[in-house]
Write a protein that holds these residues in place. Structure first.
Motif, PDB file in Angstrom:
ATOM      1  N   GLY A 147       3.572 -12.881   3.524  1.00  0.00           N
ATOM      2  CA  GLY A 147       2.651 -12.923   4.605  1.00  0.00           C
ATOM      3  C   GLY A 147       1.508 -13.877   4.363  1.00  0.00           C
ATOM      4  N   ARG A 148       0.853 -13.353   3.243  1.00  0.00           N
ATOM      5  CA  ARG A 148      -0.151 -14.307   2.794  1.00  0.00           C
ATOM      6  C   ARG A 148       0.045 -15.904   2.634  1.00  0.00           C
ATOM      7  N   ASP A 149       1.071 -15.888   2.095  1.00  0.00           N
ATOM      8  CA  ASP A 149       1.467 -17.279   2.005  1.00  0.00           C
ATOM      9  C   ASP A 149       1.947 -18.193   3.152  1.00  0.00           C
ATOM     10  N   MET A 150       2.472 -17.336   4.185  1.00  0.00           N
ATOM     11  CA  MET A 150       2.600 -17.813   5.620  1.00  0.00           C
ATOM     12  C   MET A 150       1.308 -17.894   6.668  1.00  0.00           C
ATOM     13  N   GLY A 151       0.089 -17.576   5.907  1.00  0.00           N
ATOM     14  CA  GLY A 151      -0.861 -17.640   6.868  1.00  0.00           C
ATOM     15  C   GLY A 151      -0.905 -16.493   7.993  1.00  0.00           C
ATOM     16  N   LEU A 152      -0.189 -15.190   7.672  1.00  0.00           N
ATOM     17  CA  LEU A 152      -0.339 -14.337   8.570  1.00  0.00           C
ATOM     18  C   LEU A 152      -1.707 -13.402   8.060  1.00  0.00           C
ATOM     19  N   LYS A 153      -2.239 -12.306   9.257  1.00  0.00           N
ATOM     20  CA  LYS A 153      -3.054 -11.365   8.533  1.00  0.00           C
ATOM     21  C   LYS A 153      -2.386 -10.179   8.213  1.00  0.00           C
ATOM     22  N   VAL A 154      -2.734 -10.101   7.033  1.00  0.00           N
ATOM     23  CA  VAL A 154      -2.012  -9.018   6.219  1.00  0.00           C
ATOM     24  C   VAL A 154      -2.725  -7.696   6.400  1.00  0.00           C
ATOM     25  N   ALA A 155      -2.095  -6.481   7.046  1.00  0.00           N
ATOM     26  CA  ALA A 155      -2.948  -5.280   7.081  1.00  0.00           C
ATOM     27  C   ALA A 155      -2.084  -4.101   6.444  1.00  0.00           C
ATOM     28  N   TYR A 156      -2.990  -3.385   6.068  1.00  0.00           N
ATOM     29  CA  TYR A 156      -2.023  -2.227   5.086  1.00  0.00           C
ATOM     30  C   TYR A 156      -2.792  -0.979   5.479  1.00  0.00           C
ATOM     31  N   ALA A 157      -1.880   0.032   5.971  1.00  0.00           N
ATOM     32  CA  ALA A 157      -2.219   1.437   6.044  1.00  0.00           C
ATOM     33  C   ALA A 157      -1.894   2.345   4.738  1.00  0.00           C
ATOM     34  N   ALA A 158      -2.930   2.620   3.868  1.00  0.00           N
ATOM     35  CA  ALA A 158      -2.757   3.017   2.815  1.00  0.00           C
ATOM     36  C   ALA A 158      -2.012   4.587   2.754  1.00  0.00           C
ATOM     37  N   ALA A 159      -1.133   4.934   3.204  1.00  0.00           N
ATOM     38  CA  ALA A 159      -0.717   6.310   3.493  1.00  0.00           C
ATOM     39  C   ALA A 159       1.011   6.360   3.575  1.00  0.00           C
ATOM     40  N   PRO A 160       1.529   7.232   2.811  1.00  0.00           N
ATOM     41  CA  PRO A 160       0.958   8.024   1.998  1.00  0.00           C
ATOM     42  C   PRO A 160      -0.014   7.725   0.877  1.00  0.00           C
ATOM     43  N   PHE A 161      -0.802   8.045   0.286  1.00  0.00           N
ATOM     44  CA  PHE A 161      -1.576   7.209  -0.498  1.00  0.00           C
ATOM     45  C   PHE A 161      -1.136   7.341  -1.954  1.00  0.00           C
ATOM     46  N   GLU A 162      -0.943   6.301  -2.550  1.00  0.00           N
ATOM     47  CA  GLU A 162      -0.379   6.259  -3.866  1.00  0.00           C
ATOM     48  C   GLU A 162      -1.554   4.851  -4.351  1.00  0.00           C
ATOM     49  N   ALA A 163      -2.314   4.947  -5.482  1.00  0.00           N
ATOM     50  CA  ALA A 163      -3.403   4.075  -5.798  1.00  0.00           C
ATOM     51  C   ALA A 163      -2.414   2.743  -6.371  1.00  0.00           C
ATOM     52  N   ALA A 164      -1.302   3.150  -7.037  1.00  0.00           N
ATOM     53  CA  ALA A 164      -0.716   1.968  -7.639  1.00  0.00           C
ATOM     54  C   ALA A 164      -0.209   0.997  -6.692  1.00  0.00           C
ATOM     55  N   ALA A 165       0.410   1.540  -5.342  1.00  0.00           N
ATOM     56  CA  ALA A 165       0.922   0.991  -4.147  1.00  0.00           C
ATOM     57  C   ALA A 165       0.092   0.128  -3.518  1.00  0.00           C
ATOM     58  N   VAL A 166      -1.543   0.711  -3.272  1.00  0.00           N
ATOM     59  CA  VAL A 166      -2.675  -0.042  -2.896  1.00  0.00           C
ATOM     60  C   VAL A 166      -2.863  -1.191  -3.748  1.00  0.00           C
ATOM     61  N   GLN A 167      -3.042  -0.929  -5.037  1.00  0.00           N
ATOM     62  CA  GLN A 167      -3.398  -2.105  -5.825  1.00  0.00           C
ATOM     63  C   GLN A 167      -2.534  -3.122  -6.031  1.00  0.00           C
ATOM     64  N   ALA A 168      -1.303  -2.991  -5.693  1.00  0.00           N
ATOM     65  CA  ALA A 168      -0.262  -3.944  -5.735  1.00  0.00           C
ATOM     66  C   ALA A 168      -0.254  -5.005  -4.640  1.00  0.00           C
TER      67      ALA A 168
END
Length: 291
Positions: A147-168
């Motif tokens: 998504g980032r490479d294509m110029g999309l607006k990338v949104a993340y809903a951080a649930a169920p929460f897992e710190a490693a997944a968010v950091q990735a």
């Protein structure tokens, strides 16, 4: 424009209980209802009902064709939902009279989405489209990078929460949506406060206390009061908020207006029992905003 949602699809089994069970307690439910659910499906339906073009990327099992049909009926583009072997994801949800809930999830095919399906779907995306992801599927970081490479607006809903997944996925995000508990957990895990994250927009939902938007580029931190309602079921309210927020932004609304729309939709949602099947339509939300 299009909201591309790499998201989960579940059968939600909702049990009405006199109170949430304590550890080791056996508790009899007083009612059982089944709905279309999963954070991904909820958000896609919410975005579609908010007037957005929502295209879902995901997977169901051999037992999940009903979920794909229902999403299509609700206005979601389901061409990129694979029908795989194995079982469709499901959730067991206990809801007490105050509306508070307790949820147990079995991921099923939500964690086996083919990576080539994601790439194929996103070949149809255009710069400026929104890519939405959550933490109930596999390949979130792969999708975020594409998504980032294509110029999309990338949104993340951080649930169920897992710190490693968010950091990735943090390096690829434009918008991060968290609830208050998740924001605290992320700060504890990273040592970084929400306003210092490398994300342009951080939106924190605060339940009965409203919402907060941190524009890290402008250095602005704005609070929004809650819409007062009497909750009967909070299940899916956060997903409704996120879907409506994405649809509002996709339609060119300023962040403040999109958050206001999303908060009203979530407020209506908590007055209803169920998940994707009862997410409010845009006309109902607009009528409520007019008072």
């Amino acid at each position: 424009m299009t909201i591309w949602n790499l998201g989960s699809i579940n059968a939600d089994m909702i049990y009405t209980v006199p109170r949430l069970p304590a550890g080791g307690e056996t508790l009899a439910a007083t009612a059982l209802r089944q709905f279309l659910g999963g954070k991904g499906a909820n958000m896609s339906v919410a975005a579609a009902r908010a007037g957005g073009h929502a295209a879902h990327i995901g997977a169901v099992g051999a037992d999940g064709a009903w979920a794909k049909r229902r999403m299509t009926e609700y206005g979601v583009d389901t061409r990129h939902i694979a029908e795989l072997g194995g079982a469709t994801g499901h959730a067991i949800i206990a809801v007490e009279p105050s509306g508070e809930n307790q949820i147990l999830i079995w991921p099923g095919t939500n964690r086996t989405i083919p990576e080539d399906l994601i790439g194929t779907a996103l070949t149809e995306a255009a710069s400026g489209d929104i890519l939405l992801i959550q933490n109930e599927t596999n390949a979130q970081d792969i999708a975020a990078r594409i998504g980032r490479d294509m110029g999309l607006k990338v949104a993340y809903a951080a649930a169920p929460f897992e710190a490693a997944a968010v950091q990735a996925v943090l390096p690829f995000l434009d918008i991060l949506v968290l609830n208050a508990v998740e924001a605290e957990q992320l700060a504890d895990a990273t040592g970084t406060m929400p306003g210092d994250l490398p994300v342009a927009h951080v939106v924190i939902t605060l339940g009965a206390d409203g919402a907060r938007h941190i524009d890290t580029v402008r250095g602005e931190d704005t609070s929004y009061p809650a819409v007062p309602v009497e909750a009967v079921d909070t299940t899916g309210a956060g997903d409704t908020f996120t879907g409506y927020l994405m649809a509002g932004l996709d339609r060119g609304m300023p962040m403040a207006q999109a958050i206001g729309l999303a908060m009203q939709a979530a407020a209506l949602m908590v007055t209803r029992e169920g998940t994707a099947d009862v997410i409010p339509d845009l006309k109902d939300v607009q009528a409520a905003l007019r008072g």
